[in-house]
Design an enzyme around this catalytic site. Structure first.
Site, PDB file in Angstrom:
ATOM      1  N   SER A 187      12.247  14.531  29.854  1.00  0.00           N
ATOM      2  CA  SER A 187      12.871  14.824  28.569  1.00  0.00           C
ATOM      3  C   SER A 187      12.102  15.869  27.763  1.00  0.00           C
ATOM      4  CB  SER A 187      13.019  13.542  27.743  1.00  0.00           C
ATOM      5  OG  SER A 187      11.777  12.868  27.641  1.00  0.00           O
ATOM      6  N   ASP A 430       9.682   7.666  17.568  1.00  0.00           N
ATOM      7  CA  ASP A 430       9.456   8.627  18.649  1.00  0.00           C
ATOM      8  C   ASP A 430       8.266   9.501  18.282  1.00  0.00           C
ATOM      9  OD1 ASP A 430       9.450  10.546  20.610  1.00  0.00           O
ATOM     10  OD2 ASP A 430      11.550  11.122  20.378  1.00  0.00           O
ATOM     11  N   HIS A 433       8.376  13.204  21.678  1.00  0.00           N
ATOM     12  CA  HIS A 433       9.194  14.415  21.657  1.00  0.00           C
ATOM     13  C   HIS A 433       8.970  15.171  20.349  1.00  0.00           C
ATOM     14  CE1 HIS A 433      11.231  11.546  24.405  1.00  0.00           C
ATOM     15  NE2 HIS A 433      11.305  12.631  25.157  1.00  0.00           N
TER      16      HIS A 433
END
Length: 454
Positions: A187, A430, A433
């Site tokens: 990702s 998160d 990312h």
């Protein structure tokens, strides 16, 4: 075409007027040419100082419920103040198009390590905003999701001993004319390709031509340049049976074939002119390892009768296999091998209460890689050094510069306005990312320099 972030210089043309320096005395009559020259010299000096435009900044458009709401501190992170304008370095316009990376003495005799440096304030901000780019996935759209600070977008990676040209989207597209480029990995690879798409969209919007069922693998096309850009979901790089839904919930332990590359990218390999290859974090998951279709061990598995090999064994095998395939193939796709990205969870992990609420970059010496990230990075460097690099393999070592940016993650703002109903709501965070726009945009500067360097 207009280059984003900068206005073209507009020079005003002036012609000498024969009547501008009228001779009123014998002195002037004898020195008419000298006086005319001095007058015109002063005139053009004034024009240069006051009328030539400087850099036009791209001011982030804050796509929120209201502009005022955006700056209200609703949750953990304090509002980040922008760096003082006096701290900003002078803008060098030539950096937007020059392909060279100079060392501190201004020569090109020695290559500079563009991955060693620091994050410096950058008043220009990003090429794009969440308002001008339509390729940002919801989980990385921090501004729209309500993140209350914006200082994290005003920093730029600067190598220690040389100048790094700013990414030039039009030049990049010209370089990629009639080419195919693929980002292969996890990702983070998808995060990077979204950043690239957003930047390139300031020149031309890409046409979405393919996606798989989960939108994990996708392909875009730039018709004016006949350029195809893909992201291929292959988090292990090798063949793997993954039993995980879109929310990350697993129904079974992943099973990895350590001696077989993932056919998802191998099948199209000969179509690629350029590749960015990377992974890492998925190897920390519990998994069972196979070689020659036989179980040889596992990582963190509950079965007592399986040899505990650890993720290091599998990760080394996978990188070695992938790099050996690329360097030995008759098809020489130019490959950038990206190192793994450390996360910034503090006081726990993503599922044990860890959080990331910093609003400023770390300075050199403030933080070190944790043991597992250092182990992973060491494996990457060792396997890269062992590979037959030739002309088509380059290291893209983003680990350390990523470590210095704890402020660039969505945190709780991976979903839309998570605290609109309850300011104390417990939400998933998160801290791996990157927000878009955000620190990962500097990777495009590094990528273009890596390509242009050869």
């Amino acid at each position: 075409m207009k280059s984003m972030g900068f206005d073209d210089y507009k020079f005003r043309n002036h012609t000498n007027n024969a009547d501008c320096c009228y001779p009123f005395s014998s002195f002037y009559r004898n020195n008419q040419r000298i006086v005319a020259f001095l007058a015109c010299f002063v005139f053009f000096g004034i024009v240069y100082c006051f009328y030539i435009p400087g850099v036009t900044l791209v001011s982030p458009v804050l796509d929120s419920e209201t502009e005022t709401d955006f700056f209200v501190n609703k949750t953990l992170p304090p509002v980040a103040l922008l760096p003082e304008l006096g701290d900003f370095p002078a803008v060098n316009e030539s950096q937007a198009s020059s392909p060279e990376t100079y060392n501190s003495q201004g020569s090109q005799d020695e290559r500079c390590d563009i991955f060693t440096g620091e994050w410096v304030p950058d008043q220009n901000g990003p090429f794009y905003t969440n308002h001008s780019c339509h390729s940002i996935e919801a989980h990385q759209n921090c501004m729209k999701n309500g993140r209350p600070d914006s200082g994290y977008i005003y920093w730029r990676w600067t190598p220690k001993h040389c100048e790094l040209p700013k990414f030039n989207p039009e030049r990049f597209l010209q370089l990629m004319r009639n080419k195919v480029m693929a980002f292969i990995g996890d990702s983070i690879s998808r995060n990077h390709v979204q950043s690239l798409l957003c930047t390139l969209s300031q020149v031309q919007e890409a046409v979405d031509v393919y996606h798989d069922e989960k939108y994990a693998s996708r392909r875009w096309y730039f018709p004016s340049y006949n350029f195809t850009l893909s992201v291929i979901w292959s988090p292990f790089l090798i063949k793997a049976a993954i039993f995980e839904n879109i929310d990350g919930v697993s129904s079974d332990i992943p099973k990895l074939n350590l001696d077989k590359l993932d056919p998802e990218w191998i099948k199209d390999y000969k179509k690629f002119d350029y590749i960015e290859l990377g992974g890492g974090k998925w190897y920390l998951k519990t998994a069972i390892y196979y070689e020659n279709n036989t179980v040889v061990g596992c990582h963190n598995c509950p079965q007592e009768n399986i040899t505990k090999l650890g993720f290091e064994y599998a990760y080394r095998k996978a990188i070695n296999l992938a790099l050996e395939f690329i360097t030995s193939s008759e098809h020489k796709a130019y490959t950038i091998f990206r190192t793994s990205t450390p996360d910034h969870f503090e006081n726990g992990e993503w599922n044990t209460g860890g959080y990331c609420n910093r609003t400023m970059p770390f300075k050199e010496g403030d933080v070190d890689l944790i043991d597992v990230d250092k182990t992973m990075h060491d494996i990457e460097l060792e396997e890269f050094q062992k590979a037959d690099k030739g002309l088509n393999l380059r290291l893209f070592d983003t680990t350390h510069l990523s470590l210095l940016r704890p402020d660039g993650h969505p945190g709780p703002y991976r979903t839309y306005q998570p605290f609109s109903r309850d300011k104390n709501a417990k939400v998933q965070l998160d801290c791996l990312h990157w927000c878009l726009p955000g620190p990962i945009d500097s990777w495009n500067d590094l990528m273009m320099e890596t390509l242009m360097d050869d």
